[in-house]
Design an enzyme around this catalytic site. Sequence first.
Site, PDB file in Angstrom:
ATOM      1  N   ALA A  74       0.914  -1.362  -0.036  1.00 45.65           N
ATOM      2  CA  ALA A  74      -0.220   0.196  -0.031  1.00 45.65           C
ATOM      3  C   ALA A  74       1.023   1.199  -0.134  1.00 45.65           C
ATOM      4  O   ALA A  74       2.157   0.948   0.308  1.00 45.65           O
ATOM      5  CB  ALA A  74      -0.914  -0.030   1.094  1.00 45.65           C
ATOM      6  N   GLY A 118       0.689  -4.915   1.052  1.00 46.40           N
ATOM      7  CA  GLY A 118      -0.502  -5.272   0.105  1.00 46.40           C
ATOM      8  C   GLY A 118      -0.171  -5.737  -1.312  1.00 46.40           C
ATOM      9  O   GLY A 118      -0.943  -6.406  -1.795  1.00 46.40           O
ATOM     10  N   GLU A 121      -0.308  -9.356  -0.455  1.00 41.35           N
ATOM     11  CA  GLU A 121      -1.984  -9.684  -0.328  1.00 41.35           C
ATOM     12  C   GLU A 121      -2.544  -9.792  -1.607  1.00 41.35           C
ATOM     13  O   GLU A 121      -3.505 -10.641  -1.718  1.00 41.35           O
ATOM     14  CB  GLU A 121      -2.433  -8.829   0.744  1.00 41.35           C
ATOM     15  CG  GLU A 121      -1.591  -8.920   2.039  1.00 41.35           C
ATOM     16  CD  GLU A 121      -2.336  -7.788   3.031  1.00 41.35           C
ATOM     17  OE1 GLU A 121      -2.025  -6.609   2.766  1.00 41.35           O
ATOM     18  OE2 GLU A 121      -3.007  -8.227   3.981  1.00 41.35           O
ATOM     19  N   GLU A 141       4.430  -5.160   7.504  1.00 44.07           N
ATOM     20  CA  GLU A 141       3.748  -3.931   7.962  1.00 44.07           C
ATOM     21  C   GLU A 141       4.290  -3.738   9.518  1.00 44.07           C
ATOM     22  O   GLU A 141       4.071  -2.631  10.078  1.00 44.07           O
ATOM     23  CB  GLU A 141       2.305  -4.214   7.876  1.00 44.07           C
ATOM     24  CG  GLU A 141       1.582  -3.981   6.386  1.00 44.07           C
ATOM     25  CD  GLU A 141       1.763  -5.218   5.675  1.00 44.07           C
ATOM     26  OE1 GLU A 141       2.492  -6.230   6.153  1.00 44.07           O
ATOM     27  OE2 GLU A 141       1.065  -5.397   4.552  1.00 44.07           O
TER      28      GLU A 141
HETATM   29  C1  HXC Z   1       5.044   4.528  -1.146  1.00 49.93           C
HETATM   30  C2  HXC Z   1       7.099   3.519  -1.616  1.00 49.93           C
HETATM   31  C3  HXC Z   1       6.700   2.373  -1.275  1.00 49.93           C
HETATM   32  C4  HXC Z   1       5.409   2.090  -0.572  1.00 49.93           C
HETATM   33  C5  HXC Z   1       8.691   2.195  -1.975  1.00 49.93           C
HETATM   34  N1  HXC Z   1       8.325   3.316  -2.125  1.00 49.93           N
HETATM   35  N2  HXC Z   1       7.784   1.333  -1.387  1.00 49.93           N
HETATM   36  N3  HXC Z   1       6.140   4.490  -1.880  1.00 49.93           N
HETATM   37  N4  HXC Z   1       4.812   3.145  -0.554  1.00 49.93           N
HETATM   38  N5  HXC Z   1       4.857   1.020  -0.161  1.00 49.93           N
HETATM   39  C6  HXC Z   1       9.105   4.553  -2.946  1.00 49.93           C
HETATM   40  C7  HXC Z   1      10.149   4.926  -2.009  1.00 49.93           C
HETATM   41  O1  HXC Z   1       9.728   5.829  -1.106  1.00 49.93           O
HETATM   42  C8  HXC Z   1      11.064   5.520  -3.040  1.00 49.93           C
HETATM   43  O2  HXC Z   1      10.478   6.835  -3.339  1.00 49.93           O
HETATM   44  C9  HXC Z   1      10.802   4.608  -4.385  1.00 49.93           C
HETATM   45  O3  HXC Z   1       9.865   3.920  -4.025  1.00 49.93           O
HETATM   46  C10 HXC Z   1      12.005   3.567  -4.365  1.00 49.93           C
HETATM   47  O4  HXC Z   1      12.006   2.979  -3.036  1.00 49.93           O
HETATM   48  P1  HXC Z   1      13.672   2.732  -2.359  1.00 49.93           P
HETATM   49  O5  HXC Z   1      13.363   2.120  -0.837  1.00 49.93           O
HETATM   50  O6  HXC Z   1      14.430   3.728  -2.694  1.00 49.93           O
HETATM   51  O7  HXC Z   1      14.051   1.204  -3.145  1.00 49.93           O
HETATM   52  P2  HXC Z   1      15.028   0.231  -2.616  1.00 49.93           P
HETATM   53  O8  HXC Z   1      15.954   0.847  -1.744  1.00 49.93           O
HETATM   54  O9  HXC Z   1      15.198  -0.607  -3.700  1.00 49.93           O
HETATM   55  O10 HXC Z   1      14.138  -0.652  -1.677  1.00 49.93           O
HETATM   56  C11 HXC Z   1      12.910  -1.354  -1.998  1.00 49.93           C
HETATM   57  C12 HXC Z   1      12.100  -1.951  -1.148  1.00 49.93           C
HETATM   58  C13 HXC Z   1      11.525  -0.643  -0.133  1.00 49.93           C
HETATM   59  C14 HXC Z   1      12.769  -3.132  -0.208  1.00 49.93           C
HETATM   60  C15 HXC Z   1      10.916  -2.672  -1.533  1.00 49.93           C
HETATM   61  O11 HXC Z   1      11.320   0.389  -0.876  1.00 49.93           O
HETATM   62  C16 HXC Z   1      10.768  -0.849   0.895  1.00 49.93           C
HETATM   63  O12 HXC Z   1      11.136  -1.377   1.889  1.00 49.93           O
HETATM   64  N6  HXC Z   1       9.178  -0.428   0.691  1.00 49.93           N
HETATM   65  C17 HXC Z   1       8.155  -0.532   1.716  1.00 49.93           C
HETATM   66  C18 HXC Z   1       7.843  -1.799   1.680  1.00 49.93           C
HETATM   67  C19 HXC Z   1       6.503  -1.793   2.738  1.00 49.93           C
HETATM   68  O13 HXC Z   1       6.860  -1.650   3.894  1.00 49.93           O
HETATM   69  N7  HXC Z   1       5.571  -2.223   2.256  1.00 49.93           N
HETATM   70  C20 HXC Z   1       4.327  -2.427   3.127  1.00 49.93           C
HETATM   71  C21 HXC Z   1       3.513  -1.365   2.980  1.00 49.93           C
HETATM   72  S1  HXC Z   1       2.417  -1.278   4.189  1.00 49.93           S
HETATM   73  P3  HXC Z   1      11.525   8.083  -3.544  1.00 49.93           P
HETATM   74  O14 HXC Z   1      10.661   9.256  -3.840  1.00 49.93           O
HETATM   75  O15 HXC Z   1      12.460   8.018  -2.218  1.00 49.93           O
HETATM   76  O16 HXC Z   1      12.243   7.901  -4.823  1.00 49.93           O
HETATM   77  C22 HXC Z   1       1.129  -2.096   3.371  1.00 49.93           C
HETATM   78  C23 HXC Z   1      -0.145  -2.012   4.158  1.00 49.93           C
HETATM   79  C24 HXC Z   1      -1.135  -3.004   3.829  1.00 49.93           C
HETATM   80  O17 HXC Z   1       1.100  -2.627   2.443  1.00 49.93           O
HETATM   81  C25 HXC Z   1      -2.341  -3.003   4.489  1.00 49.93           C
HETATM   82  C26 HXC Z   1      -3.479  -2.605   3.822  1.00 49.93           C
HETATM   83  C27 HXC Z   1      -3.396  -3.064   2.411  1.00 49.93           C
END
Ligand code: HXC
Length: 267
Positions: A74, A118, A121, A141
């Site tokens: 998400a 997400g 999921e 998460e």
């Molecule tokens: C918004 C995101 C994002 C996300 C990455 N980005 N994941 N933006 N939401 N979930 C953005 C980053 O901010 C960054 O933006 C760009 O994408 C590139 O990401 P990086 O982190 O710089 O890339 P990298 O170092 O290669 O790492 C990749 C990654 C990491 C391991 C996938 O981005 C990460 O851990 N992302 C979050 C994963 C996460 O926590 N997912 C769960 C979300 S909560 P900029 O602008 O800086 O370039 C969820 C809730 C579910 O899903 C409940 C309801 C469905």
Amino acid sequence: MQDHPDAAQDSQSPVLATRVGRVGLLTLNRPRQLNALNDALMDRLGADLLALDADDAVGAIVLTGGPKVFAAGADIAAMAEWTYIDVYRSDFITRNWETLRRVRKPVLAAVAGYALGGGCELALACDIVVAAQSARFAVPEIKLAMMPGAGGTQRLPRAIGKAKAMDMCLSGRMLTADEADRYGLVSRVVPDDMLLDETLALATAIAGFSGPALMAIKESVNRAYESSLAEGLLFERRELHARFASKDAHEGMDAFLGKRRPVVVHR
Ligand code: HXC
């Protein structure tokens, strides 16, 4: 490939929709945000799914992301400022993510790279998951002090059992494609450069079968999640009985006995 007529086809669209024969192909398209799933994307995805589900020329749907990321979850940037009342009033998740549950045709996920939160999921909510070797699955998460909220705490234990599901949900542990295959989270694993071809070939084979029979099978398998064994068996039996009302079933059996290829009319 041909553009799906109902899809907005500019390259800025968060979901790209095309058709490959009888397969509808939906590609998540927010590469700069690693396909983070915001409302615009989920609204578009839901509309495209319903359009393909209603299209008689489509027998199966493939949902994919990019070569390095299926979806990173998400959209954290979108969620960061939301309050409880915001998400309650907008019915976050239920409102647009759950459109996928209404799709009666088979939906296959083709996953390469990260399928996180997400994104994991979303893949889990599909009927078949084909994973590239590079695929990585996690529900991280907890690292945000959040929790899976699009079925992760419910579909994971059903798919891979409590022990592995608790490990993934409580620690954020990331699974490789081979682990996900071993645990039953994915249907098959293929080399990265074969992912789309293999998934489209599988979807094409499925789309060639009788549509109503596919729907009945999907509905019956999904019923296994929702009912006791006795109820599920009864449901399956009634669906089986209903097959005897279908032209395709009689044609299928007749063609087998006549040693010829069946002509499927999806009736
Ligand atoms: C918004 C995101 C994002 C996300 C990455 N980005 N994941 N933006 N939401 N979930 C953005 C980053 O901010 C960054 O933006 C760009 O994408 C590139 O990401 P990086 O982190 O710089 O890339 P990298 O170092 O290669 O790492 C990749 C990654 C990491 C391991 C996938 O981005 C990460 O851990 N992302 C979050 C994963 C996460 O926590 N997912 C769960 C979300 S909560 P900029 O602008 O800086 O370039 C969820 C809730 C579910 O899903 C409940 C309801 C469905």
